[in-house]
Design a protein around this motif. Sequence first.
Motif, mmCIF file in Angstrom:
data_model
loop_
_atom_site.group_PDB
_atom_site.id
_atom_site.type_symbol
_atom_site.label_atom_id
_atom_site.label_comp_id
_atom_site.label_asym_id
_atom_site.label_seq_id
_atom_site.Cartn_x
_atom_site.Cartn_y
_atom_site.Cartn_z
ATOM 1 N N LEU A 1 0.860 -1.184 0.000
ATOM 2 C CA LEU A 1 0.000 0.000 0.000
ATOM 3 C C LEU A 1 0.898 1.237 0.000
ATOM 4 N N ILE A 2 0.343 2.356 -0.485
ATOM 5 C CA ILE A 2 1.066 3.629 -0.400
ATOM 6 C C ILE A 2 0.249 4.560 0.486
ATOM 7 N N GLU A 3 0.932 5.228 1.408
ATOM 8 C CA GLU A 3 0.249 6.209 2.241
ATOM 9 C C GLU A 3 0.739 7.599 1.840
ATOM 10 N N ALA A 4 -0.192 8.468 1.459
ATOM 11 C CA ALA A 4 0.168 9.849 1.116
ATOM 12 C C ALA A 4 0.035 10.693 2.377
ATOM 13 N N ASN A 5 1.189 11.158 2.856
ATOM 14 C CA ASN A 5 1.203 11.976 4.077
ATOM 15 C C ASN A 5 0.986 13.432 3.680
ATOM 16 N N ILE A 6 -0.271 13.868 3.773
ATOM 17 C CA ILE A 6 -0.595 15.246 3.369
ATOM 18 C C ILE A 6 -0.868 16.106 4.606
ATOM 19 N N SER A 7 -0.340 15.651 5.766
ATOM 20 C CA SER A 7 -0.810 16.258 7.016
ATOM 21 C C SER A 7 0.252 16.437 8.079
ATOM 22 N N CYS A 8 1.544 16.491 7.706
ATOM 23 C CA CYS A 8 2.569 16.702 8.733
ATOM 24 C C CYS A 8 2.561 18.171 9.155
ATOM 25 N N PRO A 9 2.366 18.440 10.465
ATOM 26 C CA PRO A 9 2.222 19.830 10.890
ATOM 27 C C PRO A 9 3.556 20.521 11.167
ATOM 28 N N ASN A 10 4.665 19.806 10.966
ATOM 29 C CA ASN A 10 5.961 20.341 11.404
ATOM 30 C C ASN A 10 6.722 21.091 10.331
ATOM 31 N N VAL A 11 6.144 21.225 9.182
ATOM 32 C CA VAL A 11 6.870 21.859 8.085
ATOM 33 C C VAL A 11 6.031 22.990 7.468
ATOM 34 N N GLU A 12 5.124 23.556 8.286
ATOM 35 C CA GLU A 12 4.219 24.574 7.746
ATOM 36 C C GLU A 12 4.966 25.817 7.260
ATOM 37 N N GLU A 13 6.073 26.165 7.989
ATOM 38 C CA GLU A 13 6.822 27.342 7.584
ATOM 39 C C GLU A 13 7.397 27.159 6.191
ATOM 40 N N GLU A 14 7.778 25.916 5.922
ATOM 41 C CA GLU A 14 8.434 25.606 4.656
ATOM 42 C C GLU A 14 7.399 25.321 3.557
ATOM 43 N N PHE A 15 6.366 24.555 3.923
ATOM 44 C CA PHE A 15 5.406 24.079 2.915
ATOM 45 C C PHE A 15 4.160 24.967 2.812
ATOM 46 N N GLY A 16 3.972 25.865 3.770
ATOM 47 C CA GLY A 16 2.710 26.581 3.832
ATOM 48 C C GLY A 16 1.662 25.714 4.492
ATOM 49 N N GLN A 17 0.396 26.090 4.311
ATOM 50 C CA GLN A 17 -0.698 25.361 4.946
ATOM 51 C C GLN A 17 -0.691 23.872 4.549
ATOM 52 N N LEU A 18 -1.132 23.009 5.456
ATOM 53 C CA LEU A 18 -1.183 21.573 5.174
ATOM 54 C C LEU A 18 -2.045 21.299 3.941
ATOM 55 N N PHE A 19 -1.634 20.305 3.144
ATOM 56 C CA PHE A 19 -2.453 19.903 1.991
ATOM 57 C C PHE A 19 -3.820 19.410 2.462
ATOM 58 N N SER A 20 -3.836 18.842 3.675
ATOM 59 C CA SER A 20 -5.102 18.281 4.161
ATOM 60 C C SER A 20 -5.980 19.329 4.850
ATOM 61 N N SER A 21 -5.570 20.598 4.806
ATOM 62 C CA SER A 21 -6.362 21.632 5.484
ATOM 63 C C SER A 21 -7.660 21.945 4.761
ATOM 64 N N THR A 22 -7.643 21.833 3.451
ATOM 65 C CA THR A 22 -8.861 22.129 2.700
ATOM 66 C C THR A 22 -9.245 20.922 1.851
ATOM 67 N N PRO A 23 -10.518 20.590 1.821
ATOM 68 C CA PRO A 23 -10.966 19.419 1.061
ATOM 69 C C PRO A 23 -10.533 19.479 -0.406
ATOM 70 N N TYR A 24 -10.560 20.659 -0.991
ATOM 71 C CA TYR A 24 -10.242 20.798 -2.404
ATOM 72 C C TYR A 24 -8.792 20.416 -2.705
ATOM 73 N N VAL A 25 -7.855 20.959 -1.904
ATOM 74 C CA VAL A 25 -6.427 20.673 -2.114
ATOM 75 C C VAL A 25 -6.129 19.212 -1.790
ATOM 76 N N ALA A 26 -6.726 18.699 -0.713
ATOM 77 C CA ALA A 26 -6.537 17.292 -0.340
ATOM 78 C C ALA A 26 -6.969 16.377 -1.489
ATOM 79 N N ALA A 27 -8.053 16.738 -2.140
ATOM 80 C CA ALA A 27 -8.558 15.944 -3.264
ATOM 81 C C ALA A 27 -7.608 16.018 -4.456
ATOM 82 N N GLN A 28 -7.041 17.191 -4.693
ATOM 83 C CA GLN A 28 -6.101 17.337 -5.810
ATOM 84 C C GLN A 28 -4.876 16.442 -5.629
ATOM 85 N N VAL A 29 -4.336 16.434 -4.407
ATOM 86 C CA VAL A 29 -3.174 15.573 -4.141
ATOM 87 C C VAL A 29 -3.561 14.111 -4.342
#
Lengths: 255, 323
Positions: free
Chosen positions: B129-157
């Motif tokens: 199986l592959i797990e897509a980690n779209i929710s690590c809260p420790n890199v927000e400064e670098e990555f910006g808001q979490l991919f999993s913060s909004t349903p739309y972006v989470a769906a795109q990933v």
Amino acid sequence: MIPQMSRITRVLFENRSVATFELDACVDAEPGQFLMVWLPGEGEKPISIMDPDPLTITVARVGPFSTALHQRQVGDAVGWRGPFGRPFTVDGRHLLLVAGGYGAAPLHFLARRACDAGISTTLALGARTGDDLILVDRFRAIGCTTVLATDRGDVGYQGFVTDAILPDLAQFDRVAACGPEAMLYAVARMCWDAGVPAEVSLERYMKCGFGICGQCAMGDKLVCKDGPVFDIEELRHNRDFARFTRTATGRRVSL
Amino acid sequence: MSPEEVDLSTAICGVHLRNPTMLASGIVGLSGEVLARVARCGAGAVVTKSCSLKPRVGHPNPVVVDYGAGVINAVGLSNPGVEAMVAEIRDARELMGEERVPIVASVFAHSIYDFGTVARYISEAEPDLIEANISCPNVEEEFGQLFSSTPYVAAQVTRRVKSSTNIPVIVKLSPNVPNIAEVAKAVVAAGADAISAVNTAGPGMLLDVESARPVLTNRVGGLSGPAIRPLAVRCVYDIANAVSVPVIGIGGQSDGRDVAEMISVGAVAVGVGTAVYRRGMEVFRHMTTELAELMARLGIDSIERLRGRGLPAGAPGRPGSDA
């Protein structure tokens, strides 16, 4: 375990690059265990305990963190948490300690416990030059016999410390070692051959320090939690011992 | 009923697990040899540390602190890169030999596009199986808001990862959202085969009062362990009420009772993280034994019968529901 801050009560320079720091704290620890030492704003590193009471660490200036620590003076605060890891066994009647360079520091704590328990203890210490042979007087003061070796031969035997003590290995019923991994491998090999029980203290790049992140994996062992002290029998079939280490990203590379 | 009569096997997207305990991502799962050891310690499946296209050093120490009620961490997604992780996964599989348990490869990326690339690359190792980690809260400064913060972006990933691999995809969600069910519905609509929930909570902050400085060099970090267990249980409950894909429940489970609790709100399996450090690697065997004893006492003979007992009738995550 949240770091606690302690004050430096004494600084002693062992040579041009190694300093010993005494703190106004004591730690309930066993020889071979380590602390995570924290300088706010400078980072945190695993450092072995040279003496538990008062808490004393001996640190070589090798990078930014240890350089920052060396700039600290009496009265300055140092953070620490621990102890972590598995300690040395204090056992036997004739104990041989084999140290390479700064590896003398954790073995000093072990020597103190061993001498207190009435175990006849010999320190074999090797380094590049006579100036790099640290803590020798402290070992002698607690009752250890010392055998010294230097690459240059300016003090003691000229050559590897393992070669210096090999002819006398049969006199000992237990060996403990700390130093460069190539030296530890040499110690392990001669103890495997001679059938002498031995433990070695290993080093890997550590992040968490207590068995969560997996960064310090060595074979199927975690050096921070399964070690840093290992019985040489546990290392007989370890694929990484003296061969591979891991970088700060976790990539496995040749030693 | 005796504990031996309890059937602890479960499944995620057709992948069989001998028991529902899994090593959670980011916990000791850097090396193939350690993953194989975790399997020997009784885990039903193992999940690798999350990997990215390029190697990352992560944040400077201190990166993990046990604050008693839980653990705060900002390791910062350190990893040797996907190429090295492919080798580690192959190594793990070889070392497991006959006693093979499913291997889940966890991946993350800086961009939606790179999520696809890293998923395609890791597929070469043929993880189960592959797990897509779209929710690590420790890199927000670098990555910006979490991919999993909004349903739309989470769906795109999710769409990007799904179109890059034939291996079933688990999407790992963050609890740090106002409505996790909406995010779950969005990723399932985008093709997610399963969901894991939750990643660490917060972020939180821990201060040394003497120096008045945050203990973590990153200042903030994600919370895990017993402190967040009720939060994780509520999130899985909400997800299982909204979607019918398999859910892996993660967050503070320490013993067999906690595993039963998570499965009762709809999880098919449970990820173990902080407890691996608190109880040692043998925790998987301990939790499995405790779970079997508890289920025997309750007269429940299979995971399928345990699952979703705490959900409302007709909830999509309850076995037998036709959602």
